[in-house]
Design a protein around this motif. Structure first.
Motif, PDB file in Angstrom:
ATOM      1  N   MET A   1      73.054  37.154  30.158  1.00  0.00           N
ATOM      2  CA  MET A   1      73.057  35.794  29.617  1.00  0.00           C
ATOM      3  C   MET A   1      73.911  34.868  30.499  1.00  0.00           C
ATOM      4  SD  MET A   1      71.945  33.830  27.234  1.00  0.00           S
ATOM      5  CE  MET A   1      72.300  32.321  26.348  1.00  0.00           C
ATOM      6  N   VAL A   2      75.140  35.296  30.800  1.00  0.00           N
ATOM      7  CA  VAL A   2      76.029  34.498  31.633  1.00  0.00           C
ATOM      8  C   VAL A   2      75.423  34.311  33.025  1.00  0.00           C
ATOM      9  CG1 VAL A   2      78.263  34.449  32.791  1.00  0.00           C
ATOM     10  CG2 VAL A   2      78.133  35.095  30.388  1.00  0.00           C
ATOM     11  N   ALA A   3      74.882  35.385  33.578  1.00  0.00           N
ATOM     12  CA  ALA A   3      74.286  35.321  34.915  1.00  0.00           C
ATOM     13  C   ALA A   3      73.116  34.343  34.944  1.00  0.00           C
ATOM     14  CB  ALA A   3      73.832  36.709  35.346  1.00  0.00           C
ATOM     15  N   ASN A   4      72.295  34.351  33.889  1.00  0.00           N
ATOM     16  CA  ASN A   4      71.153  33.436  33.808  1.00  0.00           C
ATOM     17  C   ASN A   4      71.614  31.988  33.700  1.00  0.00           C
ATOM     18  OD1 ASN A   4      69.295  35.522  33.934  1.00  0.00           O
ATOM     19  ND2 ASN A   4      69.118  35.710  31.707  1.00  0.00           N
ATOM     20  N   ASP A   5      72.637  31.765  32.867  1.00  0.00           N
ATOM     21  CA  ASP A   5      73.181  30.415  32.710  1.00  0.00           C
ATOM     22  C   ASP A   5      73.745  29.903  34.029  1.00  0.00           C
ATOM     23  OD1 ASP A   5      72.523  30.442  30.058  1.00  0.00           O
ATOM     24  OD2 ASP A   5      74.542  30.871  29.325  1.00  0.00           O
ATOM     25  N   LEU A   6      74.430  30.793  34.739  1.00  0.00           N
ATOM     26  CA  LEU A   6      75.031  30.415  36.017  1.00  0.00           C
ATOM     27  C   LEU A   6      73.955  30.065  37.043  1.00  0.00           C
ATOM     28  CD1 LEU A   6      77.493  30.082  37.835  1.00  0.00           C
ATOM     29  CD2 LEU A   6      77.431  32.555  38.259  1.00  0.00           C
ATOM     30  N   THR A   7      72.902  30.863  37.089  1.00  0.00           N
ATOM     31  CA  THR A   7      71.796  30.605  38.016  1.00  0.00           C
ATOM     32  C   THR A   7      71.151  29.255  37.729  1.00  0.00           C
ATOM     33  OG1 THR A   7      71.323  32.968  38.267  1.00  0.00           O
ATOM     34  CG2 THR A   7      69.562  31.435  38.841  1.00  0.00           C
ATOM     35  N   GLN A   8      70.942  28.973  36.457  1.00  0.00           N
ATOM     36  CA  GLN A   8      70.337  27.703  36.054  1.00  0.00           C
ATOM     37  C   GLN A   8      71.233  26.531  36.437  1.00  0.00           C
ATOM     38  OE1 GLN A   8      67.250  28.070  34.870  1.00  0.00           O
ATOM     39  NE2 GLN A   8      66.982  25.847  34.947  1.00  0.00           N
ATOM     40  N   TRP A   9      72.514  26.704  36.231  1.00  0.00           N
ATOM     41  CA  TRP A   9      73.475  25.658  36.553  1.00  0.00           C
ATOM     42  C   TRP A   9      73.495  25.383  38.057  1.00  0.00           C
ATOM     43  CZ3 TRP A   9      78.200  26.030  39.333  1.00  0.00           C
ATOM     44  CH2 TRP A   9      78.999  24.884  39.270  1.00  0.00           C
ATOM     45  N   LYS A  10      73.464  26.435  38.855  1.00  0.00           N
ATOM     46  CA  LYS A  10      73.451  26.272  40.310  1.00  0.00           C
ATOM     47  C   LYS A  10      72.227  25.472  40.756  1.00  0.00           C
ATOM     48  CE  LYS A  10      75.979  30.461  41.696  1.00  0.00           C
ATOM     49  NZ  LYS A  10      75.854  31.765  42.385  1.00  0.00           N
TER      50      LYS A  10
ATOM     51  N   TYR B   1      84.000  28.339  37.852  1.00  0.00           N
ATOM     52  CA  TYR B   1      84.833  29.546  37.970  1.00  0.00           C
ATOM     53  C   TYR B   1      84.002  30.814  37.852  1.00  0.00           C
ATOM     54  CZ  TYR B   1      89.035  26.753  38.141  1.00  0.00           C
ATOM     55  OH  TYR B   1      90.004  25.859  38.539  1.00  0.00           O
ATOM     56  N   ARG B   2      82.951  30.761  37.055  1.00  0.00           N
ATOM     57  CA  ARG B   2      82.030  31.909  37.011  1.00  0.00           C
ATOM     58  C   ARG B   2      81.451  32.168  38.418  1.00  0.00           C
ATOM     59  NH1 ARG B   2      78.201  30.489  31.779  1.00  0.00           N
ATOM     60  NH2 ARG B   2      79.509  31.383  30.141  1.00  0.00           N
ATOM     61  N   MET B   3      81.186  31.086  39.133  1.00  0.00           N
ATOM     62  CA  MET B   3      80.600  31.215  40.461  1.00  0.00           C
ATOM     63  C   MET B   3      81.505  32.017  41.394  1.00  0.00           C
ATOM     64  SD  MET B   3      79.076  28.136  42.850  1.00  0.00           S
ATOM     65  CE  MET B   3      80.622  27.224  42.988  1.00  0.00           C
TER      66      MET B   3
ATOM     67  N   LEU C   1      83.724  34.336  40.218  1.00  0.00           N
ATOM     68  CA  LEU C   1      83.924  35.661  39.652  1.00  0.00           C
ATOM     69  C   LEU C   1      82.673  36.524  39.730  1.00  0.00           C
ATOM     70  CD1 LEU C   1      85.965  34.624  36.482  1.00  0.00           C
ATOM     71  CD2 LEU C   1      86.849  35.724  38.539  1.00  0.00           C
ATOM     72  N   TYR C   2      81.516  35.867  39.669  1.00  0.00           N
ATOM     73  CA  TYR C   2      80.227  36.588  39.768  1.00  0.00           C
ATOM     74  C   TYR C   2      79.730  36.503  41.190  1.00  0.00           C
ATOM     75  CZ  TYR C   2      79.244  37.407  34.818  1.00  0.00           C
ATOM     76  OH  TYR C   2      79.282  37.861  33.525  1.00  0.00           O
ATOM     77  N   LYS C   3      79.587  37.603  41.837  1.00  0.00           N
ATOM     78  CA  LYS C   3      79.063  37.644  43.191  1.00  0.00           C
ATOM     79  C   LYS C   3      77.625  38.141  43.148  1.00  0.00           C
ATOM     80  CE  LYS C   3      83.101  36.480  44.701  1.00  0.00           C
ATOM     81  NZ  LYS C   3      83.362  35.107  45.180  1.00  0.00           N
ATOM     82  N   SER C   4      76.706  37.191  43.272  1.00  0.00           N
ATOM     83  CA  SER C   4      75.282  37.577  43.197  1.00  0.00           C
ATOM     84  C   SER C   4      74.629  37.495  44.569  1.00  0.00           C
ATOM     85  CB  SER C   4      74.551  36.652  42.227  1.00  0.00           C
ATOM     86  OG  SER C   4      74.697  35.306  42.579  1.00  0.00           O
TER      87      SER C   4
END
Length: 233
Positions: free
Chosen positions: A1-10, A226-228, A230-233
């Motif tokens: 969920m967090v990863a999807n939200d982060l991708t959408q935000w980017k 900040y998620r960006m 902490l999450y290394k995709s």
């Protein structure tokens, strides 16, 4: 969920401005031209001095970076923190909006302080040390992401990618930061909404709604910024 939200935000951060966005910017610039230059200068000077004072003043107190056991627990705590800040900003906006032009103008520096304090608290909860000058620069970038035109926001976002590598090449001199661009983008972004707060009869309602939404928007931007890291995709 967090990863999807982060991708959408980017994706949203790098999206090119639409025709409507460009038109809105032109209209806002035109409306700003009708506001007395004296008010513009006062707001600009306040923004510059207050931001620099809060971010780089020797007397500023910062929270120690938290230890993260669970990102979910951290973000639950951040959610509670943001709720408090939204309520505080809304109350402040209502009070200053009901007080006429003088109190309405006072809302600018007060709200700015609330926003910056929230960013410091969010950074600390995510485990980042805001005593570090370069972490404070990151906070300035977050601020620009939340309150800038689409075109400028995209440029800022690209600067923030891979921040933990890029920050080693950043200048140590705070004066190297582009303060003029920072002030102009922030001022242009909020002028239209905040000037309505000076209108007698509706100022209090406008202050409550606008301040609440601005804090909500800034918090959403900060969380994903900040998620960006902490999450290394």
């Amino acid at each position: 969920m967090v990863a999807n939200d982060l991708t959408q935000w980017k994706k949203e951060m790098v999206r090119k401005p639409s025709v409507m966005n460009k038109l809105s910017k032109k209209i806002q610039t035109k409306l700003n031209s009708y506001i007395p230059e004296k008010i513009h200068k006062a707001i600009t000077a306040t923004i510059k001095q207050m931001v620099r004072g809060v971010l780089f003043g020797a007397q500023h107190t910062t929270k120690k970076p938290a230890l993260i056991n669970s990102l979910q627990e951290t973000e639950n705590e951040i959610e509670r923190l943001v709720k408090t800040y939204k309520h505080t900003a809304a109350v402040e906006g209502g009070l200053t909006g009901a007080g006429g032009i003088l109190l309405g103008l006072a809302d600018f520096p007060i709200l700015l302080g609330i926003k910056l304090k929230m960013l410091f608290d969010i950074a600390a909860l995510y485990g980042f040390d805001t005593k570090d000058y370069k972490e404070r620069l990151y906070i300035l970038h977050i601020f620009q992401l939340a309150f800038s035109s689409h075109e400028h926001r995209r440029n800022v976002f690209l600067q923030m990618q891979d921040w933990d590598q890029k920050k080693n090449q950043l200048p140590e001199d705070v004066n190297a930061f582009d303060w003029r661009m920072f002030q102009q983008e922030y001022r242009d972004y909020i002028d239209l909404a905040k000037m309505a707060q000076l209108i007698p009869g509706i100022g209090a309602v406008v202050g409550i709604v606008v301040n609440y939404k601005l804090i909500k928007q800034l918090a959403h931007t900060a969380i994903n910024a900040y998620r960006m890291r902490l999450y290394k995709s």
